[in-house]
Design an enzyme around this catalytic site. Sequence first.
Site, PDB file in Angstrom:
ATOM      1  N   ARG A  69      28.466 -23.164 -41.182  1.00 24.27           N
ATOM      2  CA  ARG A  69      29.080 -22.290 -40.206  1.00 24.27           C
ATOM      3  C   ARG A  69      27.974 -21.544 -39.655  1.00 24.27           C
ATOM      4  O   ARG A  69      27.799 -21.460 -38.341  1.00 24.27           O
ATOM      5  CB  ARG A  69      29.760 -21.132 -41.145  1.00 24.27           C
ATOM      6  CG  ARG A  69      31.149 -21.628 -41.466  1.00 24.27           C
ATOM      7  CD  ARG A  69      31.880 -20.558 -42.258  1.00 24.27           C
ATOM      8  NE  ARG A  69      32.232 -19.330 -41.273  1.00 24.27           N
ATOM      9  CZ  ARG A  69      32.746 -18.200 -41.794  1.00 24.27           C
ATOM     10  NH1 ARG A  69      32.925 -18.133 -43.027  1.00 24.27           N
ATOM     11  NH2 ARG A  69      32.814 -17.237 -40.978  1.00 24.27           N
ATOM     12  N   HIS A 114      32.825  -7.046 -41.795  1.00 27.75           N
ATOM     13  CA  HIS A 114      32.975  -8.083 -42.589  1.00 27.75           C
ATOM     14  C   HIS A 114      31.441  -8.354 -42.987  1.00 27.75           C
ATOM     15  O   HIS A 114      31.453  -9.682 -43.327  1.00 27.75           O
ATOM     16  CB  HIS A 114      33.830  -9.015 -42.455  1.00 27.75           C
ATOM     17  CG  HIS A 114      35.302  -8.544 -42.448  1.00 27.75           C
ATOM     18  ND1 HIS A 114      36.443  -9.239 -41.566  1.00 27.75           N
ATOM     19  CD2 HIS A 114      35.919  -7.534 -42.913  1.00 27.75           C
ATOM     20  CE1 HIS A 114      37.632  -8.527 -41.859  1.00 27.75           C
ATOM     21  NE2 HIS A 114      37.326  -7.409 -42.750  1.00 27.75           N
ATOM     22  N   CYS A 122      20.504 -10.050 -52.386  1.00 28.77           N
ATOM     23  CA  CYS A 122      20.229 -10.296 -53.564  1.00 28.77           C
ATOM     24  C   CYS A 122      21.272  -9.910 -54.815  1.00 28.77           C
ATOM     25  O   CYS A 122      21.856  -8.810 -54.807  1.00 28.77           O
ATOM     26  CB  CYS A 122      18.790  -9.609 -53.972  1.00 28.77           C
ATOM     27  SG  CYS A 122      18.389 -10.087 -55.690  1.00 28.77           S
TER      28      CYS A 122
END
Length: 231
Positions: A69, A114, A122
């Site tokens: 993507r 989002h 991390c």
Amino acid sequence: MLDEALREIRRRKWERIVVFTGAGVSADSGVPTFRGAGGLWRDFRAEDLATPDAFARDPALVWEWYEWRRELVRNAQPNAAHRAIASLDRALVVTQNVDALHARAGSRNIIELHGSLFRVRCRREHTTRDADEPFATIPPRCECGALLRPDVVWFGEMLPEGALETAAHAIRSADLLLVIGTSGVVYPAAGLVGLHRGLSIEINPEPSTACNYSIAAKAAEATPKIVEALQ
Ligand code: APR
């Protein structure tokens, strides 16, 4: 409907403008939407790729999909809708999109509900950092040795701290809300439109939200006309 909306817009000056966008605003840039024809969730199972469990089960599989993507979006360009929205510099952009195309078009005031495909987090330290380039190894790891995950909101996860509250406040107090390219089915983001009390205009080939004016058109076609009337 476009002409009626344009007539309504030209009746006064609009100060507090919020532009709420979904995957449809990037469809004209060749970035697939999630639902509808050619939508990502038609070809891929969200539960295999966009949930914390999926990542725990197979982080390499998830990262392969996100790297695909990211490459797709890197090769895409902001379209006329992104550029028109960016020219409305007094507007706040509240987006569900993780493709960063609003920022690439020049928008500065953006709430990414989002997250972003071009940031990582991390798993141990929960620190985030930008990550524009493809990773040499999949799954990528933090300097601390822990796995890095895409800094996006997966199904079942909370939205970024404060993002929803800030967006809700802005939409409540806006005098004009533009709703562009969203199916309005994913909550809590979809619930934001209903908070608005001023004039609302939707742009979507298949209008799906309760706005004063629903313009059944592509974002790249109708948005520049709406923005021009606002300048
Ligand atoms: N211009 C404007 N709208 C378009 C265009 C276009 N060229 N092409 C398609 N659309 C519309 C579709 O009719 C549909 O209503 O865009 C909408 C896309 O809907 P979804 O694919 O459901 O995308 P979105 O609403 O952004 O999804 C919300 O779901 O999968 C999660 O996290 C993901 O942010 C995403 C959230």
